[in-house]
Design an enzyme around this catalytic site. Structure first.
Site, PDB file in Angstrom:
ATOM      1  N   GLU A 169       0.824  -1.232   0.000  1.00  0.00           N
ATOM      2  CA  GLU A 169       0.000   0.000   0.000  1.00  0.00           C
ATOM      3  C   GLU A 169       0.850   1.272   0.000  1.00  0.00           C
ATOM      4  O   GLU A 169       0.645   2.170   0.826  1.00  0.00           O
ATOM      5  CB  GLU A 169      -0.972  -0.011   1.191  1.00  0.00           C
ATOM      6  N   TYR A 195     -11.841  -3.355   1.177  1.00  0.00           N
ATOM      7  CA  TYR A 195     -12.574  -3.741   2.382  1.00  0.00           C
ATOM      8  C   TYR A 195     -13.951  -3.086   2.310  1.00  0.00           C
ATOM      9  O   TYR A 195     -14.074  -1.929   1.896  1.00  0.00           O
ATOM     10  CB  TYR A 195     -11.846  -3.271   3.641  1.00  0.00           C
ATOM     11  N   GLU A 199      -5.569  -8.210  -0.616  1.00  0.00           N
ATOM     12  CA  GLU A 199      -6.302  -7.944   0.625  1.00  0.00           C
ATOM     13  C   GLU A 199      -7.761  -7.712   0.248  1.00  0.00           C
ATOM     14  O   GLU A 199      -8.058  -6.778  -0.500  1.00  0.00           O
ATOM     15  CB  GLU A 199      -5.751  -6.716   1.367  1.00  0.00           C
TER      16      GLU A 199
HETATM   17  O1  AHR Z   1      -5.458  -5.792   6.896  1.00  0.00           O
HETATM   18  C1  AHR Z   1      -5.291  -4.674   7.716  1.00  0.00           C
HETATM   19  C2  AHR Z   1      -4.517  -3.568   7.021  1.00  0.00           C
HETATM   20  O2  AHR Z   1      -5.263  -3.080   5.946  1.00  0.00           O
HETATM   21  C3  AHR Z   1      -3.200  -3.949   6.375  1.00  0.00           C
HETATM   22  O3  AHR Z   1      -2.143  -3.942   7.280  1.00  0.00           O
HETATM   23  C4  AHR Z   1      -3.020  -2.878   5.355  1.00  0.00           C
HETATM   24  O4  AHR Z   1      -2.256  -3.314   4.249  1.00  0.00           O
HETATM   25  C5  AHR Z   1      -4.436  -2.472   4.982  1.00  0.00           C
HETATM   26  O5  AHR Z   1      -4.609  -1.121   5.019  1.00  0.00           O
END
Ligand code: AHR
Length: 501
Positions: free
Chosen positions: A173, A244, A292
């Site tokens: 990131e 996310y 992720e």
């Molecule tokens: O998964 C939690 C965090 O989310 C990770 O460390 C990061 O890469 C992302 O922002």
């Protein structure tokens, strides 16, 4: 109730599925490693201090590769801290998560754990506070069989054979302002290119992942991918995506449309990578490592984040321990469907994360371990998914989304293999059950339902907890073959998997 319809035609193949799509992610964060997978003194701990009850659940989850050791953590990590005699390893401050890292678990211990769970290591190098030389040292230590000072050290640390790590992430990131060593696309692209070229000189067999955007909502999204790939196109195999999702402002219906965002994310990154290829008149195709992805109540974490005093740097504090309910698991299952729908370009993905930290598996120190609701879509999909992903265009009722316009209530994908067919479906509608009919006239006759799983509940906020670890478990659906059609009823807010053989 109007019926959703689809036609399953094996000729509509999307791709051979790369099993790395069922990867996971383990970061030194909160109680993931310490008091998670590693708890010497726990009744189930093995001789190395790893909880065998957790090992069993990770095996059941069916995780192919595991990205390690971060995440934000890696951008301040010195990998050498995690090798050599444990009692001589330094304690360090982890600036990313404001914790103390004891380094009791490092590369060797983690590889040993991976051997027990049957997953493959995917390593990230620190391009935040460190650079090319340290990445080369780690690669030489991990992958070289020639005798050198570093490989002698590896042998002295108990491992004469190389680890043989195939996939490497060039930082984490780096577009994010929160990242240690955050850079602009041009500076990061040049560093990643230099590092990748050096790593390939050392080991041409490795595959490399360059950092894409940490979310589609980042202000630099798109421009970041283009500029980074202009620097690294010839050096890398993958570009990463991170996403996310969470329910916001109590709007469950909007949350249920999250997979549309993932779909647009993937399609935009593919278009950008292919535009860079076109400008270079190159046939090379950069693949996506969606390394992720998950449901994460990030806003809750930001609001509740404990502020520590200047001398408070706890070891393994409880961080990011989201409790997942049925609604989360349905969105989660839909994200998996979406990854499979794009398996022609998504050749690697990592569920973030695995244990305690935004995780499908929870543990209590000295106590039990249990499956969160999100465990089930992952374990069932990774077990039932066949060799090829096949498109299922569903003609379905739709609902309005403020972000995406009309969104199809039913989303689905199929997989095929020599023994049969698997179908994965989700009903995103909050209002109505949807009967689904899938025309099987293009597949071999005689298929019958051999397994069916349904995740749904009258209370979409029902969850598994320490006190009630099996409050939510999948049940059988009403899936059946009638004539040349597969029929199933999907209750409102549900995820289902069906196996036909
Ligand atoms: O998964 C939690 C965090 O989310 C990770 O460390 C990061 O890469 C992302 O922002």
């Amino acid at each position: 109730m109007s019926t959703a319809r689809a036609h399953l035609d094996p000729r509509s193949e999307i791709s051979i599925i790369d099993r790395r799509i069922f990867g996971g992610f383990v970061e030194h964060l909160g109680r993931h490693i310490y008091d998670g997978i590693f708890e010497p003194g726990h009744p189930s701990a093995d001789a190395e201090g790893f909880r065998t009850d957790v090992i069993e659940l990770v095996k059941e989850l069916g995780v192919s590769t595991i990205r390690y050791p971060g995440g934000n953590f890696v951008s301040g990590y010195r990998w050498e801290d995690g090798i050599g005699p444990v009692d001589r390893r330094p304690r360090r401050l982890d600036l990313a998560w404001h914790a103390t890292e004891t380094n009791a678990v490092g590369l060797h211990e983690f590889q040993s754990w991976l051997d027990k769970v049957g997953s493959e290591l995917m390593l990230a190098v620190n391009l935040g506070t460190r650079g090319t030389q340290e990445a080369l040292d780690l690669l030489e230590y991990s992958n070289t069989s020639v005798r050198t000072a570093l490989t002698d050290e590896r042998a002295a640390n108990g491992r004469s054979e190389p680890f043989g790590v195939k996939v490497w992430c060039l930082g984490n990131e780096m577009d994010g302002w929160w990242q240690l060593g955050h850079r602009n696309a041009s500076d990061y692209g040049k560093l990643a290119s230099r590092t990748a070229k050096g790593m390939r000189q050392l080991d041409p067999s490795i595959q490399l992942v360059v950092c894409g955007s940490s979310a589609r909502s980042m202000p630099t999204f798109g421009a970041w991918e283009r500029e980074v790939l202009e620097h690294t196109f010839d050096d890398v195999d993958f570009i990463s995506c991170h996403a996310y999702y969470q329910e916001r402002d109590g709007d469950a219906q909007e949350f249920l449309a999250s997979a549309v965002d993932m779909q647009k994310f993937i399609e935009s990154v593919v278009a950008t990578a292919d535009a860079v290829a076109a400008a270079r008149k190159s046939d090379k195709r950069i693949m996506i490592s969606f390394d992720e992805w998950n449901v994460w109540y990030l806003s809750r974490w930001e609001e509740q984040a404990v502020t520590y005093g200047p001398d408070e740097w706890p070891v393994a504090p409880r961080q990011l321990e989201d409790q997942y309910h049925v609604l989360d698991a349905v969105v989660f299952g839909d994200l998996l469907v979406t990854l499979l729908q794009h398996s022609d370009r998504v050749r690697s993905a990592s569920l973030a994360q695995l244990v305690n930290v935004i995780a499908p598996i929870m543990t209590e120190p000295g106590g039990p371990t249990w499956r969160q609701t999100t465990f089930f879509p992952f374990s069932i999909t990774s077990r039932l998914a066949g060799a090829q992903a096949v498109r299922l265009e569903v003609d379905s009722p739709a609902f309005p989304s403020s972000r995406f316009g009309q969104v199809s209530s039913v989303n689905a994908v199929a997989t095929t293999d020599d023994a049969g067919v698997s179908v994965f479906l989700v009903n995103r509608s909050q209002d109505a059950a949807v009967p689904v009919e899938i025309d099987l006239s293009s597949v071999a006759p005689g298929l019958a339902v051999v397994e069916s799983h349904l995740l749904a509940d009258d209370d979409i906020y029902a969850a598994n907890t320490l006190e009630h670890p099996e409050r939510v478990v999948p049940t059988a659906s009403d899936a059946r073959v009638e004539g040349r059609a597969l029929r199933v009823t999907l209750p409102a807010v549900s995820w289902a998997a069906i196996r036909l053989e």
